[in-house]
Motif scaffolding. Structure first.
Motif, PDB file in Angstrom:
ATOM      1  N   MET A  48     -24.241  31.856  47.617  1.00  0.00           N
ATOM      2  CA  MET A  48     -24.198  31.939  46.157  1.00  0.00           C
ATOM      3  C   MET A  48     -23.398  33.140  45.658  1.00  0.00           C
ATOM      4  N   THR A 102     -19.235  30.141  40.811  1.00  0.00           N
ATOM      5  CA  THR A 102     -20.103  29.000  40.533  1.00  0.00           C
ATOM      6  C   THR A 102     -19.419  27.654  40.759  1.00  0.00           C
ATOM      7  N   SER A 136     -19.889  26.831  44.331  1.00  0.00           N
ATOM      8  CA  SER A 136     -21.261  26.416  44.620  1.00  0.00           C
ATOM      9  C   SER A 136     -21.498  24.983  44.190  1.00  0.00           C
ATOM     10  N   HIS A 195     -22.255  22.186  47.135  1.00  0.00           N
ATOM     11  CA  HIS A 195     -23.613  21.636  47.216  1.00  0.00           C
ATOM     12  C   HIS A 195     -23.691  20.179  46.795  1.00  0.00           C
ATOM     13  N   LYS A 202     -29.132  30.842  40.680  1.00  0.00           N
ATOM     14  CA  LYS A 202     -28.311  30.093  41.617  1.00  0.00           C
ATOM     15  C   LYS A 202     -29.021  29.907  42.957  1.00  0.00           C
ATOM     16  N   ALA A 211     -29.897  26.576  44.969  1.00  0.00           N
ATOM     17  CA  ALA A 211     -29.442  26.473  46.360  1.00  0.00           C
ATOM     18  C   ALA A 211     -30.581  26.042  47.277  1.00  0.00           C
ATOM     19  N   PHE A 257     -25.537  23.377  38.696  1.00  0.00           N
ATOM     20  CA  PHE A 257     -24.734  24.563  38.972  1.00  0.00           C
ATOM     21  C   PHE A 257     -23.791  24.880  37.820  1.00  0.00           C
TER      22      PHE A 257
END
Length: 599
Positions: free
Chosen positions: A230, A234, A237, A241, A292, A296, A333
């Protein structure tokens, strides 16, 4: 019809290369437009495939060695044809969001190219018809994750997290490399269709595949790199993910499931590993304060649920959860990035609150994504997550896996409710000097697009997009309502805890253990290396020096010198009278001898 379908599939494969080619020549805005065009064109072969259900394998080049034949080929089946349009759509929205989120970055164009390479590596992985092509895509997503997680390389934590991701994934890659070596040695082929033609695959190469999936999909034991990732931007991420990287491990097992289906040991290991992961990650997410990292850990929990589904011998259901999970996870996210950006990079949810009035679109979509994650009825996650739990209830799996999954489901609703409460329902606790706003269309349109997918895609995939409709299972009403009951219990208990948390004078004893991930990082990253270094120092420096260097060098020389000196000096040991007598005798003899020869 089949020839036309084959041609359209080839056109889609070529269109996937177009964004990467144009990215070298065009600007950020044109890249986003190109991605939108690619997403639109990819829908046509997907619809044609869903109408006919014809699987296509395209071989472009053959490379033959002495005893090993290798084909560069692409396979377009249900998994590929459904996943690629979804990955293209999600990547397009993330790139559009990137134009607003990283507008001040001087290397924005290069960052976008990295995102495109990330997508291309995942496309190679999902469409590969042999293990070498799959391995190329596998390593591609790994190296791109390293570059993107460490994008802000001026920050020490970003560099450390990128290296940590590479190290943990390399441990998993060892399993995949060993499995490839075993296939090449025993089956003399890497073609996936020829591997499926084997009667039964031994457990050893399957354990290598499971190890590879555990590393890439952050299963228990190899999970610490995922929350550490993280530290990256962003948009990274969101892409990592949702539709790349972490789902690659689960997709590997889904693709090669006919090999796993012949081994009860491999399926049982997937079941237990998934059950432990989904519960442990949900427990860790409960008391995290970084927005975050909460999302996660929810990804790690859902990946554990997918691994558990593979262990139940339901690869199609695990793949469907990948597709629905991609929409609301990317949206979560992007919403968190929007909040963080407007609060001057503040990620602690304890310093947020009261944002429902200043950022209504973002907070509404964050609530929608959290509800979808908790499998609220009639959202995308409900159609796959509830089906997984219902399938578990009617399957001959052990009760331990069912119990842990029910606990994880309740915890998912709990930390989702906690996230909603702290970010925008409670009173404002931010000290930010800027007023949050939603003025840029690049900020809100991608989030709204993913919100539409989070609402509608679950219904579409169960009613219109599946070539083979799932069978209706008859079960008691109590089992049918098990997942919804677990979700409701978790949400209600969390709401009650929210009211009592502020009244607690100090956190309970287990609070620190959970926030520190059961001290997993402390043990594995600090105590184990420290003990290894001390042991190495003891053996290599102290014992080795004392045993060999000192014994062979100084001590041996000392011993040898002492023995020689003692033998030489032993005749000289005596009394003073003896020495005087010998001296006098010698002197007299010399004088007499001199007198005689020289009178």
């Amino acid at each position: 019809m089949a020839a036309m379908l084959h041609t359209m599939m080839m056109a889609m494969a070529l269109m996937l290369l177009a964004p990467l080619t144009l990215a070298r020549l065009t600007t950020q805005v044109n890249i986003t437009k190109t991605m939108k065009l690619a997403t639109t064109i990819s829908l046509l072969p997907m619809l044609m495939f869903l109408g006919s259900g014809t699987q296509s394998i395209t071989t472009n080049l053959q490379w033959q060695t002495t005893n090993f034949v290798f084909h560069i080929s692409f396979m377009f089946d249900t998994y590929t044809m459904l996943f690629l349009p979804i990955a293209l759509l999600i990547t397009t929205t993330i790139m559009q969001f990137t134009q607003w989120y990283m507008a001040s970055d001087p290397h924005l164009n290069q960052f976008t190219k990295y995102l495109l390479l990330f997508l291309m590596a995942m496309a190679v992985l999902t469409s590969a018809n042999n293990m070498l092509q799959l391995f190329i895509g596998w390593e591609g997503v790994g190296i791109m994750s390293f570059l993107l997680i460490g994008w802000w390389h001026g920050r020490t934590n970003a560099n450390t997290s990128a290296l940590q991701a590479v190290m943990y994934n390399r441990l998993g890659d060892i399993g995949l490399i060993l499995a490839l070596a075993w296939f090449a040695t025993n089956y003399n082929t890497w073609e996936i269709q020829l591997l499926f033609a084997q009667q039964q695959t031994p457990t050893l190469p399957l354990l290598g595949l499971i190890l590879a999936a555990a590393g890439k999909s952050a299963q228990f034991g190899l999970h610490p790199w995922l929350p550490a990732a993280m530290e990256g931007p962003t948009p990274v991420s969101a892409l990592l993910h949702s539709s790349t990287m972490v789902v690659a491990g689960v997709f590997l097992l889904v693709r090669l499931h006919p090999l796993l289906a012949t081994s009860p040991t491999a399926l049982g290991l997937c079941l237990c590993l998934g059950a432990i992961t989904t519960t442990f990650a949900a427990v860790c997410a409960m008391l995290q304060n970084d927005i975050k990292k909460i999302i996660a850990f929810s990804t790690s929990s859902q990946l554990g649920l997918m691994m558990l589904t593979i262990g139940m011998n339901q690869p199609e259901l695990a793949f469907l959860h990948i597709t629905t999970h991609a929409f609301f996870k990317a949206m979560l996210f992007l919403c968190s990035g929007s909040i963080i950006h407007n609060l001057n990079n503040e990620q602690d949810i304890r310093k947020m609150g009261g944002m429902k009035k200043t950022m209504p679109i973002t907070t509404s979509c964050l609530t929608l994504g959290s509800l979808g994650l908790a499998a609220t009825p009639f959202l995308a996650g409900f159609y796959t997550k509830d089906t997984i739990i219902e399938t578990m209830c009617t399957s001959p799996t052990n009760a331990w896996a069912l119990l842990t999954t029910a606990v994880a489901t309740a915890l998912t609703a709990a930390y989702s409710t906690r996230l909603i409460f702290y970010t925008h329902i409670d009173v404002p606790r931010s000290c930010s000097t800027t007023l949050p706003n939603e003025t840029s269309p690049h900020q809100t349109r991608p989030i709204l697009s993913l919100a539409m997918g989070s609402i509608m895609f679950g219904l579409l995939i169960t009613t219109a997009l599946l070539p083979n409709k799932p069978q209706t299972i008859t079960m008691p009403l109590q089992l049918k309502l098990l997942a919804i009951a677990a979700t409701a219990i978790g949400a209600v208990c969390t709401l009650d805890m929210m009211q009592t948390t502020n009244l607690t004078p100090k956190p309970p004893k287990h609070y620190t253990a959970i926030t520190q991930l059961a001290f997993f990082n402390t043990i594995m990253h600090r105590q184990v290396p420290t003990n290894n270094m001390k042991t190495a120092q003891t053996f290599a420096m102290q014992l080795n020096d004392l045993l060999w260097y000192q014994a062979v060098g100084p001590m041996m020389l000392k011993t040898t010198s002492s023995l020689t000196t003692s033998k030489m000096s032993s005749p000289h040991v005596g009394m003073i009278k003896t020495h005087l007598m010998m001296f006098t005798t010698l002197t007299t003899t010399v004088l007499v001898w001199t007198k005689l020869w020289h009178p």
